[in-house]
Design a protein around this motif. Sequence first.
Motif, PDB file in Angstrom:
ATOM      1  N   ASP A 225      -5.952   7.645   0.970  1.00 36.01           N
ATOM      2  CA  ASP A 225      -7.053   7.974  -0.040  1.00 36.01           C
ATOM      3  C   ASP A 225      -7.664   6.869  -1.495  1.00 36.01           C
ATOM      4  O   ASP A 225      -8.701   7.135  -1.775  1.00 36.01           O
ATOM      5  CB  ASP A 225      -6.456   8.869  -1.053  1.00 36.01           C
ATOM      6  CG  ASP A 225      -6.255  10.237   0.398  1.00 36.01           C
ATOM      7  OD1 ASP A 225      -7.605  10.729   1.353  1.00 36.01           O
ATOM      8  OD2 ASP A 225      -5.342  11.196   0.045  1.00 36.01           O
ATOM      9  N   GLU A 226      -7.152   6.369  -1.397  1.00 39.83           N
ATOM     10  CA  GLU A 226      -6.943   5.565  -3.585  1.00 39.83           C
ATOM     11  C   GLU A 226      -7.680   4.315  -2.778  1.00 39.83           C
ATOM     12  O   GLU A 226      -8.544   4.616  -4.096  1.00 39.83           O
ATOM     13  CB  GLU A 226      -5.617   5.321  -3.960  1.00 39.83           C
ATOM     14  CG  GLU A 226      -5.174   5.969  -4.619  1.00 39.83           C
ATOM     15  CD  GLU A 226      -4.117   6.278  -5.445  1.00 39.83           C
ATOM     16  OE1 GLU A 226      -4.189   4.145  -5.940  1.00 39.83           O
ATOM     17  OE2 GLU A 226      -3.074   5.916  -5.988  1.00 39.83           O
ATOM     18  N   LEU A 227      -7.902   3.772  -1.753  1.00 42.23           N
ATOM     19  CA  LEU A 227      -8.494   2.662  -1.415  1.00 42.23           C
ATOM     20  C   LEU A 227     -10.480   3.255  -1.462  1.00 42.23           C
ATOM     21  O   LEU A 227     -11.173   1.834  -1.545  1.00 42.23           O
ATOM     22  CB  LEU A 227      -7.638   2.019  -0.212  1.00 42.23           C
ATOM     23  CG  LEU A 227      -6.376   1.396  -0.687  1.00 42.23           C
ATOM     24  CD1 LEU A 227      -5.734   0.782   0.181  1.00 42.23           C
ATOM     25  CD2 LEU A 227      -6.632   0.047  -1.389  1.00 42.23           C
ATOM     26  N   ARG A 258       2.855   0.868  -0.271  1.00 48.39           N
ATOM     27  CA  ARG A 258       2.970  -0.628  -0.981  1.00 48.39           C
ATOM     28  C   ARG A 258       2.743  -1.523   0.110  1.00 48.39           C
ATOM     29  O   ARG A 258       2.145  -2.418   0.041  1.00 48.39           O
ATOM     30  CB  ARG A 258       4.545  -0.862  -1.127  1.00 48.39           C
ATOM     31  CG  ARG A 258       4.947  -2.627  -1.573  1.00 48.39           C
ATOM     32  CD  ARG A 258       6.479  -2.849  -1.954  1.00 48.39           C
ATOM     33  NE  ARG A 258       7.321  -2.582  -0.377  1.00 48.39           N
ATOM     34  CZ  ARG A 258       6.796  -3.335   0.829  1.00 48.39           C
ATOM     35  NH1 ARG A 258       6.314  -4.781   0.114  1.00 48.39           N
ATOM     36  NH2 ARG A 258       7.732  -3.465   1.503  1.00 48.39           N
ATOM     37  N   LYS A 259       3.301  -1.169   1.588  1.00 48.97           N
ATOM     38  CA  LYS A 259       2.941  -2.297   2.500  1.00 48.97           C
ATOM     39  C   LYS A 259       1.170  -2.288   3.156  1.00 48.97           C
ATOM     40  O   LYS A 259       0.620  -3.234   3.675  1.00 48.97           O
ATOM     41  CB  LYS A 259       3.812  -0.848   3.806  1.00 48.97           C
ATOM     42  CG  LYS A 259       5.326  -1.853   4.109  1.00 48.97           C
ATOM     43  CD  LYS A 259       5.880  -0.949   5.451  1.00 48.97           C
ATOM     44  CE  LYS A 259       7.554  -1.523   5.008  1.00 48.97           C
ATOM     45  NZ  LYS A 259       8.035  -0.521   5.928  1.00 48.97           N
ATOM     46  N   GLU A 260       0.282  -0.860   2.536  1.00 48.13           N
ATOM     47  CA  GLU A 260      -0.946  -1.084   3.007  1.00 48.13           C
ATOM     48  C   GLU A 260      -1.484  -2.088   2.083  1.00 48.13           C
ATOM     49  O   GLU A 260      -2.943  -2.394   2.380  1.00 48.13           O
ATOM     50  CB  GLU A 260      -1.002   0.629   3.008  1.00 48.13           C
ATOM     51  CG  GLU A 260      -0.575   1.663   3.403  1.00 48.13           C
ATOM     52  CD  GLU A 260      -1.347   2.462   4.117  1.00 48.13           C
ATOM     53  OE1 GLU A 260      -2.319   3.526   3.497  1.00 48.13           O
ATOM     54  OE2 GLU A 260      -0.514   3.683   4.188  1.00 48.13           O
ATOM     55  N   TYR A 261      -1.133  -1.788   1.279  1.00 51.49           N
ATOM     56  CA  TYR A 261      -2.092  -2.487  -0.372  1.00 51.49           C
ATOM     57  C   TYR A 261      -1.693  -4.112   0.227  1.00 51.49           C
ATOM     58  O   TYR A 261      -2.470  -4.982  -0.339  1.00 51.49           O
ATOM     59  CB  TYR A 261      -1.016  -2.217  -1.388  1.00 51.49           C
ATOM     60  CG  TYR A 261      -2.048  -1.049  -2.014  1.00 51.49           C
ATOM     61  CD1 TYR A 261      -2.838  -1.095  -2.832  1.00 51.49           C
ATOM     62  CD2 TYR A 261      -1.604  -0.014  -2.723  1.00 51.49           C
ATOM     63  CE1 TYR A 261      -4.025  -0.585  -3.627  1.00 51.49           C
ATOM     64  CE2 TYR A 261      -1.852   1.091  -3.121  1.00 51.49           C
ATOM     65  CZ  TYR A 261      -3.492   1.200  -3.195  1.00 51.49           C
ATOM     66  OH  TYR A 261      -3.855   1.651  -4.245  1.00 51.49           O
ATOM     67  N   ASN A 262      -0.235  -4.235   0.657  1.00 50.48           N
ATOM     68  CA  ASN A 262      -0.102  -6.399   0.803  1.00 50.48           C
ATOM     69  C   ASN A 262      -1.502  -5.797   2.321  1.00 50.48           C
ATOM     70  O   ASN A 262      -1.351  -7.545   2.531  1.00 50.48           O
ATOM     71  CB  ASN A 262       1.007  -6.132   0.911  1.00 50.48           C
ATOM     72  CG  ASN A 262       2.727  -6.164   0.104  1.00 50.48           C
ATOM     73  OD1 ASN A 262       2.100  -6.706  -0.602  1.00 50.48           O
ATOM     74  ND2 ASN A 262       3.473  -5.756   0.524  1.00 50.48           N
ATOM     75  N   ARG A 263      -1.334  -5.268   2.982  1.00 50.37           N
ATOM     76  CA  ARG A 263      -1.965  -5.510   4.205  1.00 50.37           C
ATOM     77  C   ARG A 263      -3.788  -5.894   3.931  1.00 50.37           C
ATOM     78  O   ARG A 263      -3.832  -6.569   4.398  1.00 50.37           O
ATOM     79  CB  ARG A 263      -1.756  -4.242   4.906  1.00 50.37           C
ATOM     80  CG  ARG A 263      -1.035  -4.439   6.450  1.00 50.37           C
ATOM     81  CD  ARG A 263      -1.488  -3.761   7.235  1.00 50.37           C
ATOM     82  NE  ARG A 263      -1.006  -2.292   6.871  1.00 50.37           N
ATOM     83  CZ  ARG A 263      -0.446  -1.325   7.351  1.00 50.37           C
ATOM     84  NH1 ARG A 263       0.851  -2.264   7.986  1.00 50.37           N
ATOM     85  NH2 ARG A 263      -0.074  -0.290   6.331  1.00 50.37           N
ATOM     86  N   ILE A 264      -3.621  -5.200   3.117  1.00 49.72           N
ATOM     87  CA  ILE A 264      -5.682  -5.495   2.000  1.00 49.72           C
ATOM     88  C   ILE A 264      -5.092  -6.285   1.651  1.00 49.72           C
ATOM     89  O   ILE A 264      -6.541  -7.226   1.598  1.00 49.72           O
ATOM     90  CB  ILE A 264      -5.821  -4.034   1.705  1.00 49.72           C
ATOM     91  CG1 ILE A 264      -6.012  -2.738   2.773  1.00 49.72           C
ATOM     92  CG2 ILE A 264      -7.006  -4.125   0.744  1.00 49.72           C
ATOM     93  CD1 ILE A 264      -5.973  -1.647   2.168  1.00 49.72           C
ATOM     94  N   THR A 277      -1.162 -12.603  -4.724  1.00 46.32           N
ATOM     95  CA  THR A 277      -0.510 -10.930  -5.645  1.00 46.32           C
ATOM     96  C   THR A 277      -0.345 -10.112  -4.049  1.00 46.32           C
ATOM     97  O   THR A 277      -1.033 -10.250  -2.821  1.00 46.32           O
ATOM     98  CB  THR A 277      -2.245 -10.596  -5.759  1.00 46.32           C
ATOM     99  OG1 THR A 277      -2.723 -11.487  -6.998  1.00 46.32           O
ATOM    100  CG2 THR A 277      -1.946  -8.926  -6.427  1.00 46.32           C
ATOM    101  N   LYS A 278       0.577  -9.231  -4.517  1.00 45.66           N
ATOM    102  CA  LYS A 278       1.356  -8.780  -3.638  1.00 45.66           C
ATOM    103  C   LYS A 278       2.000  -7.236  -4.564  1.00 45.66           C
ATOM    104  O   LYS A 278       1.020  -7.220  -5.766  1.00 45.66           O
ATOM    105  CB  LYS A 278       2.798  -9.516  -3.502  1.00 45.66           C
ATOM    106  CG  LYS A 278       2.395 -10.408  -3.243  1.00 45.66           C
ATOM    107  CD  LYS A 278       4.405 -10.756  -2.189  1.00 45.66           C
ATOM    108  CE  LYS A 278       4.155 -12.340  -1.475  1.00 45.66           C
ATOM    109  NZ  LYS A 278       5.391 -13.247  -0.717  1.00 45.66           N
ATOM    110  N   ALA A 279       1.492  -6.606  -4.079  1.00 39.54           N
ATOM    111  CA  ALA A 279       2.456  -4.675  -4.355  1.00 39.54           C
ATOM    112  C   ALA A 279       3.790  -4.732  -4.477  1.00 39.54           C
ATOM    113  O   ALA A 279       4.580  -5.044  -3.707  1.00 39.54           O
ATOM    114  CB  ALA A 279       1.666  -3.752  -3.022  1.00 39.54           C
ATOM    115  N   TYR A 280       4.550  -3.871  -4.993  1.00 39.59           N
ATOM    116  CA  TYR A 280       5.961  -3.286  -5.637  1.00 39.59           C
ATOM    117  C   TYR A 280       6.316  -2.168  -5.807  1.00 39.59           C
ATOM    118  O   TYR A 280       4.415  -0.946  -6.229  1.00 39.59           O
ATOM    119  CB  TYR A 280       6.365  -4.591  -6.160  1.00 39.59           C
ATOM    120  CG  TYR A 280       5.932  -6.250  -6.342  1.00 39.59           C
ATOM    121  CD1 TYR A 280       6.837  -6.942  -5.785  1.00 39.59           C
ATOM    122  CD2 TYR A 280       4.949  -6.564  -6.902  1.00 39.59           C
ATOM    123  CE1 TYR A 280       6.713  -8.176  -5.769  1.00 39.59           C
ATOM    124  CE2 TYR A 280       4.472  -7.993  -6.906  1.00 39.59           C
ATOM    125  CZ  TYR A 280       5.748  -8.735  -6.628  1.00 39.59           C
ATOM    126  OH  TYR A 280       5.441 -10.211  -6.178  1.00 39.59           O
TER     127      TYR A 280
END
Length: 371
Positions: A225-227, A258-264, A277-280
């Motif tokens: 939803d956020e993206l 976190r995994k979804e953000y890293n894919r993007i 840049t990575k998500a944590y």
Amino acid sequence: MSLDQKPEWSDPNEPDKCSSVIRKGQEQEGQASSIQPNIRFQKRKNSEPAVEELYEGVIRGDRSLLARAITLVESNAEQHFQKAQQLLQKLLPKSGQAIRIGITGVPGAGKSTFIETFGTYLCSLGHRVAVLAIDPSSSISGGSILGDKTRMEQLSRNPRAFIRPSPTAGKLGGVHRKTREAMLICEAAGFDVILIETVGVGQSEVIIRDMVDFFMLLVLTGAGDELQGMKKGIMELADAVLVHKADGENKQIAEQTRKEYNRILHFLHPATKGWATKAYTCSSLTQEGISDVWNVIQSFEQKGKTSGVLFERRRTQAKEWLYSLITDQLQFHFFHHNGVKSTLSTLENEVIAGEKTVATAVDELFTIYLG
């Protein structure tokens, strides 16, 4: 009835509690008074500390003079400008040694909570942390809440921390100058970690990105939803994306986010050359992941200094600051020009009424200004 005589209705056996009776030693009418008249209404002299006093106070870490130095550079009064610049010139050689971290986030992401937990953790490691929180001012009243010291109670009481909420005064350009100058003062005072919290409304992120070394974006779980509503531009500014509030029942969802953000993030242009840049995930409630965030920042700083990227970034930021101040000064002098001030309202009305084009009005104003 004499002054020492009790009223008839009073009990002669009771101690005297009558305010009407004048005791010995109290002043009676007609006696000379040693008290200056209207002393409570006399205006207290406003003694502003000299530049040298402010300089010495900042260098030795005097929190009171540090706060007054920042107030001086934040002042919009013309008489304070030269004094503020003299102070900054003296402090400049003492600044520049801190790691500068910008923090932004979507509404409700818990920026202040994270900063308090993160700042307290850094203080426990022996660091000195300065928090410059940009507080949005009302575009109607000009007022601002400045409530960060209330939201960060624990950190504000820490002797190794300094929190300074600053109003935007409705103008983001003001943030660019005043926050930069406040940051230099804090560095000169010995703070080695500077945290800058943004308003979190679009353009402010770009301005803060241009004055920090490392930029973090705080988000919540539910990336799908956020993206949808998150601008790609803001994502490309971040050196790290933190999925906050990863605790309790939310922990598993946070990991998925976190995994979804890293894919993007894998497909986006990196904010810093040579840094992926990575998500944590992290939680201010349980403090899980907070130490990992600091490890990431330290790794970033080490790589950036080794490659020269951080040095080049600060050079570029200084150049951009120069040009932004030139623009601010030109705008200030333009609108304070007597000829412009006397003509602007007339031309404004003609443009609004459709009697004159905007370009023609601007050309006339600049002819007056340059003439």
